[in-house]
Design a protein around this motif. Structure first.
Motif, PDB file in Angstrom:
ATOM      1  N   ARG A 207     -35.632 -59.024  35.609  1.00 53.49           N
ATOM      2  CA  ARG A 207     -35.124 -58.709  34.485  1.00 53.49           C
ATOM      3  C   ARG A 207     -34.337 -60.199  34.539  1.00 53.49           C
ATOM      4  O   ARG A 207     -34.291 -60.125  32.742  1.00 53.49           O
ATOM      5  CB  ARG A 207     -34.520 -57.144  35.453  1.00 53.49           C
ATOM      6  CG  ARG A 207     -35.362 -56.787  35.839  1.00 53.49           C
ATOM      7  CD  ARG A 207     -35.956 -55.113  34.807  1.00 53.49           C
ATOM      8  NE  ARG A 207     -37.236 -54.706  35.279  1.00 53.49           N
ATOM      9  CZ  ARG A 207     -38.032 -54.129  34.459  1.00 53.49           C
ATOM     10  NH1 ARG A 207     -37.798 -53.436  33.542  1.00 53.49           N
ATOM     11  NH2 ARG A 207     -38.840 -53.136  35.515  1.00 53.49           N
ATOM     12  N   SER A 208     -33.851 -60.670  34.365  1.00 52.63           N
ATOM     13  CA  SER A 208     -32.574 -61.499  34.878  1.00 52.63           C
ATOM     14  C   SER A 208     -32.000 -62.538  35.165  1.00 52.63           C
ATOM     15  O   SER A 208     -32.739 -62.570  36.367  1.00 52.63           O
ATOM     16  CB  SER A 208     -31.847 -60.949  33.548  1.00 52.63           C
ATOM     17  OG  SER A 208     -30.675 -60.540  34.560  1.00 52.63           O
ATOM     18  N   TYR A 209     -31.653 -63.850  35.172  1.00 51.21           N
ATOM     19  CA  TYR A 209     -31.424 -64.868  35.571  1.00 51.21           C
ATOM     20  C   TYR A 209     -29.665 -64.857  35.612  1.00 51.21           C
ATOM     21  O   TYR A 209     -28.938 -64.108  35.055  1.00 51.21           O
ATOM     22  CB  TYR A 209     -32.018 -65.943  35.491  1.00 51.21           C
ATOM     23  CG  TYR A 209     -33.516 -66.490  36.075  1.00 51.21           C
ATOM     24  CD1 TYR A 209     -33.024 -66.768  37.294  1.00 51.21           C
ATOM     25  CD2 TYR A 209     -34.374 -66.321  35.189  1.00 51.21           C
ATOM     26  CE1 TYR A 209     -34.605 -66.932  37.673  1.00 51.21           C
ATOM     27  CE2 TYR A 209     -35.549 -66.561  35.475  1.00 51.21           C
ATOM     28  CZ  TYR A 209     -35.418 -66.452  37.120  1.00 51.21           C
ATOM     29  OH  TYR A 209     -36.972 -67.266  37.397  1.00 51.21           O
ATOM     30  N   GLY A 212     -26.782 -65.267  32.368  1.00 54.01           N
ATOM     31  CA  GLY A 212     -27.695 -64.510  31.079  1.00 54.01           C
ATOM     32  C   GLY A 212     -26.975 -63.558  30.628  1.00 54.01           C
ATOM     33  O   GLY A 212     -27.226 -62.304  31.235  1.00 54.01           O
ATOM     34  N   ASN A 215     -28.325 -61.515  24.906  1.00 54.02           N
ATOM     35  CA  ASN A 215     -29.476 -60.571  24.960  1.00 54.02           C
ATOM     36  C   ASN A 215     -30.798 -62.019  25.084  1.00 54.02           C
ATOM     37  O   ASN A 215     -31.370 -62.247  25.933  1.00 54.02           O
ATOM     38  CB  ASN A 215     -29.797 -59.891  23.431  1.00 54.02           C
ATOM     39  CG  ASN A 215     -28.943 -58.842  24.015  1.00 54.02           C
ATOM     40  OD1 ASN A 215     -29.453 -57.859  24.809  1.00 54.02           O
ATOM     41  ND2 ASN A 215     -28.721 -58.219  22.230  1.00 54.02           N
ATOM     42  N   SER A 217     -30.196 -64.598  25.996  1.00 55.40           N
ATOM     43  CA  SER A 217     -30.208 -65.354  27.978  1.00 55.40           C
ATOM     44  C   SER A 217     -31.278 -65.015  28.684  1.00 55.40           C
ATOM     45  O   SER A 217     -31.626 -65.466  29.193  1.00 55.40           O
ATOM     46  CB  SER A 217     -28.592 -65.955  28.047  1.00 55.40           C
ATOM     47  OG  SER A 217     -28.348 -64.759  28.365  1.00 55.40           O
ATOM     48  N   ARG A 218     -31.564 -63.663  27.933  1.00 55.92           N
ATOM     49  CA  ARG A 218     -31.862 -63.388  28.863  1.00 55.92           C
ATOM     50  C   ARG A 218     -33.784 -64.059  28.892  1.00 55.92           C
ATOM     51  O   ARG A 218     -34.735 -63.669  29.713  1.00 55.92           O
ATOM     52  CB  ARG A 218     -32.578 -61.572  28.769  1.00 55.92           C
ATOM     53  CG  ARG A 218     -31.127 -60.932  28.798  1.00 55.92           C
ATOM     54  CD  ARG A 218     -31.397 -59.463  29.698  1.00 55.92           C
ATOM     55  NE  ARG A 218     -33.270 -59.090  29.948  1.00 55.92           N
ATOM     56  CZ  ARG A 218     -33.939 -57.825  29.702  1.00 55.92           C
ATOM     57  NH1 ARG A 218     -33.657 -57.284  29.195  1.00 55.92           N
ATOM     58  NH2 ARG A 218     -34.460 -57.556  30.963  1.00 55.92           N
ATOM     59  N   THR A 223     -39.118 -64.479  33.165  1.00 61.31           N
ATOM     60  CA  THR A 223     -38.746 -62.379  32.504  1.00 61.31           C
ATOM     61  C   THR A 223     -39.468 -62.078  31.340  1.00 61.31           C
ATOM     62  O   THR A 223     -39.161 -61.053  31.380  1.00 61.31           O
ATOM     63  CB  THR A 223     -36.639 -63.256  32.429  1.00 61.31           C
ATOM     64  OG1 THR A 223     -37.262 -63.626  31.032  1.00 61.31           O
ATOM     65  CG2 THR A 223     -36.257 -63.284  33.126  1.00 61.31           C
ATOM     66  N   ILE A 227     -39.794 -58.720  29.855  1.00 61.58           N
ATOM     67  CA  ILE A 227     -39.101 -57.729  29.057  1.00 61.58           C
ATOM     68  C   ILE A 227     -40.436 -57.126  27.695  1.00 61.58           C
ATOM     69  O   ILE A 227     -40.001 -55.833  26.711  1.00 61.58           O
ATOM     70  CB  ILE A 227     -38.592 -59.120  27.899  1.00 61.58           C
ATOM     71  CG1 ILE A 227     -37.361 -59.643  28.688  1.00 61.58           C
ATOM     72  CG2 ILE A 227     -38.295 -58.597  26.233  1.00 61.58           C
ATOM     73  CD1 ILE A 227     -36.359 -60.853  28.169  1.00 61.58           C
TER      74      ILE A 227
END
Length: 382
Positions: A207-209, A212, A215, A217-218, A223, A227
């Motif tokens: 989902r993310s790091y 992040g 928005n 940076s996701r 990922t 998204i």
């Protein structure tokens, strides 16, 4: 006779050159006033010469030349600022094209496929690279989506040969895996949600790091599938092939299932075999529109070292090629090969492998069914 006499006798013997012999030096070098075309014919590029396009295909700036039509396009997407480890995949399109230099229409037939994809009557061209911005990822992702959407709206060059589609198909040369998000956004405008066959060592459904907080940076190469699922771009009928990365725990697998994927691990090729892997992929996908995305790191780094996130214990190039043949006949809407990062290559082996896989993509897109394997008794014994 003395040896010296024999040598002088041999030296005095000359074989007359026949003037009418088209291969004689007198014939060849006696036409100094002839033009190149008159004397030698068309200017043919050698495997090691000529402009760099994939497999020496015709090249066009398709995004700019709106009158250019095609049935299948090769499109470079040199983006690599979504990576989490080793950068450099922006040079992937160049490396793959360079690896394809020994491939060409005149020698495109393979025994494995039983066809020559360049001789099927469709127009296949190299559309060059999307000029992505290397400083602003949000801008670059929009540029990739606009470029892909632009080419999808192009009318087919040979609609009479289209098999149930009015939409051209694109084989993308990455670039890091982030490029698939704008591609799926573009495909969604034509096909709606699509299934994905994802060859990779990694899930790419996180989902993310950490860190992040914005928005943009996701959006990374690990990922983008999550998204895409949030945006309704992929269906719940997707599948991974070759997964072997380290995970945070069982929660990563649960999240992967929620994104819509089933997993075929790298070890499954030993436990299940290639035939069963093909069967499971085909059963999962069915007749749905499907996009194929192949991260070169699905192949073991001993055979394809030029990638940003290498993982030991991968599949061989031959195994991946065999699985691809088994997928022919599915409803493919496009394909890509990504994460080729040539700064880490040795003797171009990764670029050559990637180029050969793209050749398989072409045959795969043009085949109604998997090729029949030749039987041992049909081959002459050595």
């Amino acid at each position: 006779m003395h040896a010296s006499f024999l040598l002088s006798l041999v030296a005095s013997i000359t074989i007359p050159i026949r003037a009418h012999d088209p291969l004689s030096e007198q014939h060849i070098f006696g036409q100094q006033e002839a033009t190149w075309l008159q004397k030698y014919g068309p200017q043919i590029d050698q495997p090691f010469s000529g402009p760099l396009s994939f497999s020496h295909l015709p090249y066009a700036r398709c995004l700019e030349l709106e009158e250019t039509k095609f049935d299948i396009a090769i499109l470079g997407i040199p983006f690599d600022t979504g990576v989490t480890y080793r950068p450099g995949a922006r040079f992937g399109p160049y490396a793959i094209r360079s690896g394809s230099r020994r491939q060409r229409e005149a020698r495109g037939y393979t025994m494995a496929w039983g066809n020559n994809p360049f001789a099927e009557g469709l127009k296949i061209i190299d559309c060059g690279d999307v000029p992505v911005n290397p400083f602003d990822n949000a801008l670059a992702i929009d540029q990739m989506e606009v470029a892909y959407s632009t080419l999808l709206r192009r009318p087919l060059a040979t609609p009479e040969k289209a098999k149930g589609t009015n939409t051209p198909r694109i084989i993308s040369l990455g670039g890091d895996h982030t490029i698939v998000l704008p591609i799926l956004r573009a495909l969604n405008k034509t096909y709606g949600p699509v299934s994905v066959i994802h060859f990779d060592a990694h899930l790419d459904t996180w989902r993310s790091y950490p860190g992040g907080i914005t928005n943009q940076s996701r959006v990374t190469h690990g990922t983008f599938f999550a998204i895409a699922q949030e945006e309704g771009l992929i269906s719940n009928t997707s599948i991974h092939a070759g997964i072997r990365c380290k995970l945070g725990g069982e929660e990563d697998i649960e999240n992967d299932e929620a994104v819509g994927f089933q997993i075929i691990t790298g070890d499954d090729i030993d436990d299940l075999g290639i035939t069963e892997i093909i069967r499971r992929i085909r059963k999962r996908i069915g007749s749905t529109p499907v996009y194929l995305s192949l991260d070169i790191d699905v192949i073991d780094p001993g055979l394809a070292p030029a990638t940003g996130t290498p993982e030991a214990g991968g599949w061989t190039t031959r195994e991946v090629k065999r699985i691809l043949r088994g997928l022919a006949g599915l409803n493919f809407v496009g394909a890509d090969i990504v994460e080729v990062s040539p700064a880490y290559d040795n003797a171009e082996i990764t670029g050559i492998a990637a180029a050969d896989l793209v050749h398989d993509f072409l045959s795969m897109l043009l085949s109604d069914r998997p090729p029949s394997p030749s039987k041992p008794e049909q081959r002459e014994e050595l």
